[in-house]
Design a protein around this motif. Structure first.
Motif, mmCIF file in Angstrom:
data_model
loop_
_atom_site.group_PDB
_atom_site.id
_atom_site.type_symbol
_atom_site.label_atom_id
_atom_site.label_comp_id
_atom_site.label_asym_id
_atom_site.label_seq_id
_atom_site.Cartn_x
_atom_site.Cartn_y
_atom_site.Cartn_z
ATOM 1 N N GLU A 197 22.882 -33.813 -19.541
ATOM 2 C CA GLU A 197 23.848 -33.490 -18.499
ATOM 3 C C GLU A 197 24.932 -34.554 -18.355
ATOM 4 O O GLU A 197 26.086 -34.244 -18.049
ATOM 5 C CB GLU A 197 23.136 -33.269 -17.164
ATOM 6 C CG GLU A 197 22.316 -31.987 -17.123
ATOM 7 C CD GLU A 197 21.871 -31.627 -15.718
ATOM 8 O OE1 GLU A 197 22.347 -32.281 -14.762
ATOM 9 O OE2 GLU A 197 21.060 -30.705 -15.579
ATOM 10 N N THR A 198 24.600 -35.815 -18.558
ATOM 11 C CA THR A 198 25.592 -36.884 -18.467
ATOM 12 C C THR A 198 26.653 -36.716 -19.537
ATOM 13 O O THR A 198 27.858 -36.826 -19.280
ATOM 14 C CB THR A 198 24.928 -38.267 -18.597
ATOM 15 O OG1 THR A 198 23.962 -38.424 -17.555
ATOM 16 C CG2 THR A 198 25.963 -39.376 -18.513
ATOM 17 N N TRP A 199 26.203 -36.446 -20.770
ATOM 18 C CA TRP A 199 27.147 -36.206 -21.874
ATOM 19 C C TRP A 199 27.999 -34.983 -21.583
ATOM 20 O O TRP A 199 29.207 -34.983 -21.782
ATOM 21 C CB TRP A 199 26.368 -36.022 -23.181
ATOM 22 C CG TRP A 199 27.239 -35.738 -24.365
ATOM 23 C CD1 TRP A 199 27.815 -36.650 -25.189
ATOM 24 C CD2 TRP A 199 27.631 -34.453 -24.843
ATOM 25 N NE1 TRP A 199 28.561 -36.008 -26.162
ATOM 26 C CE2 TRP A 199 28.465 -34.662 -25.969
ATOM 27 C CE3 TRP A 199 27.364 -33.138 -24.447
ATOM 28 C CZ2 TRP A 199 29.026 -33.608 -26.699
ATOM 29 C CZ3 TRP A 199 27.928 -32.086 -25.153
ATOM 30 C CH2 TRP A 199 28.751 -32.327 -26.266
ATOM 31 N N SER A 200 27.366 -33.919 -21.090
ATOM 32 C CA SER A 200 28.075 -32.679 -20.801
ATOM 33 C C SER A 200 29.174 -32.887 -19.764
ATOM 34 O O SER A 200 30.304 -32.410 -19.917
ATOM 35 C CB SER A 200 27.089 -31.621 -20.301
ATOM 36 O OG SER A 200 27.763 -30.460 -19.872
ATOM 37 N N LYS A 201 28.854 -33.607 -18.696
ATOM 38 C CA LYS A 201 29.836 -33.849 -17.639
ATOM 39 C C LYS A 201 31.023 -34.643 -18.176
ATOM 40 O O LYS A 201 32.174 -34.382 -17.788
ATOM 41 C CB LYS A 201 29.178 -34.585 -16.480
ATOM 42 C CG LYS A 201 28.213 -33.720 -15.673
ATOM 43 C CD LYS A 201 27.553 -34.520 -14.553
ATOM 44 C CE LYS A 201 26.577 -33.646 -13.758
ATOM 45 N NZ LYS A 201 25.897 -34.424 -12.689
#
Length: 221
Positions: A197-201
Motif C-alpha cells: 500500500e505504501t508503494w501504491s500510494k
C-alpha cells in the motif's frame, strides 16, 4: 493478396532470382516479417508488401537478394494496436478516428507508443499488470527509454492515468517530460511489491490518480 497465415517460422526467404538470402523468424504484427539472425547476430525486418508468393514452402520477394539486403531494416517497426491485431479484433470497426472499441485485446496494446499532451514521445508500454482479485487492469509498465538519463528504467503507471488516442492510435499520459525524471521507477531485475500500500500510494500520488477498491473492500493497485 498474400495470406500471411501461410508465412511460418523457419521458411526460407528467396529473392526474385530464387536464391535464398534469409529465413523467417516470425511475423511481427500483420505487416512485417522478422528474419532470423544473420552471421553477425543481427535480426532484419522486411515488409509483407515485398512478398509475391508463399508457394512451395518458400517466401518469395519481388527484388534481387542484394537489393533486399540493402533495403531491409535492422530496427523493429513502430506498430499501433491495429497493426498488432492478428486475430481481427478491430476488423470492421475502422472509422476516421481509427479503431477504439470499449474492449481491447491486451496483447495488441504491448509496444504501443505513449505521448504527453505536448505531443512529446515518452516511451512505450512493456507490460500490462492485472489485479487478479478484481479482474481489473491495475498498471501499465512503461519504458521511458528516450528521456534524458532514464535509460531503460521501468515505471508502473496507473491504468487510469492513460488515455487512448484513437486518432493517432497511441496513448496519452498527461505528465510533463521533465517531471518524469523524478517518477518512481525500478529496473527489470528488481520489481517492486505492487501489492504494497505504501508503494501504491506513492505511485498514485505522483500521477494524480486514486487506488480503486476491490470487491473485498481493500485498496487495489
Amino acid at each position: 493478396m498474400i495470406n500471411t497465415d501461410q508465412i511460418k517460422p523457419d521458411m526460407p526467404v528467396v529473392c526474385s532470382q530464387d536464391g535464398q538470402f534469409a529465413t523467417v523468424d516470425h511475423m511481427e504484427g500483420t505487416n512485417t516479417i522478422k528474419l532470423k539472425k544473420d552471421k553477425t547476430g543481427q535480426h532484419h525486418y522486411i515488409p509483407v508488401s515485398w512478398v509475391t508468393s508463399t508457394e512451395g514452402g518458400k517466401v518469395k520477394v519481388d527484388r534481387p537478394g542484394d537489393q533486399a539486403m540493402k533495403e531491409w531494416s535492422t530496427t523493429p517497426p513502430i506498430m499501433s494496436y491495429e497493426d498488432r491485431d492478428t486475430y481481427g479484433i478491430y476488423k470492421g470497426r475502422l472509422n476516421k478516428d481509427g479503431p477504439g472499441p470499449q474492449l481491447m485485446g491486451a496483447d495488441t496494446l504491448l509496444g504501443n507508443d505513449v505521448y504527453n499532451t505536448k505531443d512529446e514521445d515518452l516511451g512505450d508500454i512493456k507490460e500490462i499488470m492485472l489485479d487478479m482479485a478484481s479482474g481489473r487492469v491495475a498498471y501499465a509498465v512503461l519504458s521511458f527509454g528516450g528521456i534524458l538519463t532514464l535509460g531503460e528504467k521501468l515505471f508502473a503507471v496507473p491504468w487510469d492515468a492513460l488515455k487512448l488516442d484513437k486518432k493517432n492510435k497511441r496513448f496519452t499520459l498527461d505528465v510533463d517530460k521533465e517531471r518524469l525524471k523524478i517518477a518512481p521507477g525500478f529496473d527489470s531485475g528488481h520489481w517492486p511489491d505492487m501489492a504494497d500500500e505504501t508503494w501504491s500510494k506513492e505511485v498514485h500520488s505522483f500521477y494524480g490518480t486514486k487506488p480503486y477498491s476491490s470487491e473485498f473492500g481493500s485498496s487495489c493497485h
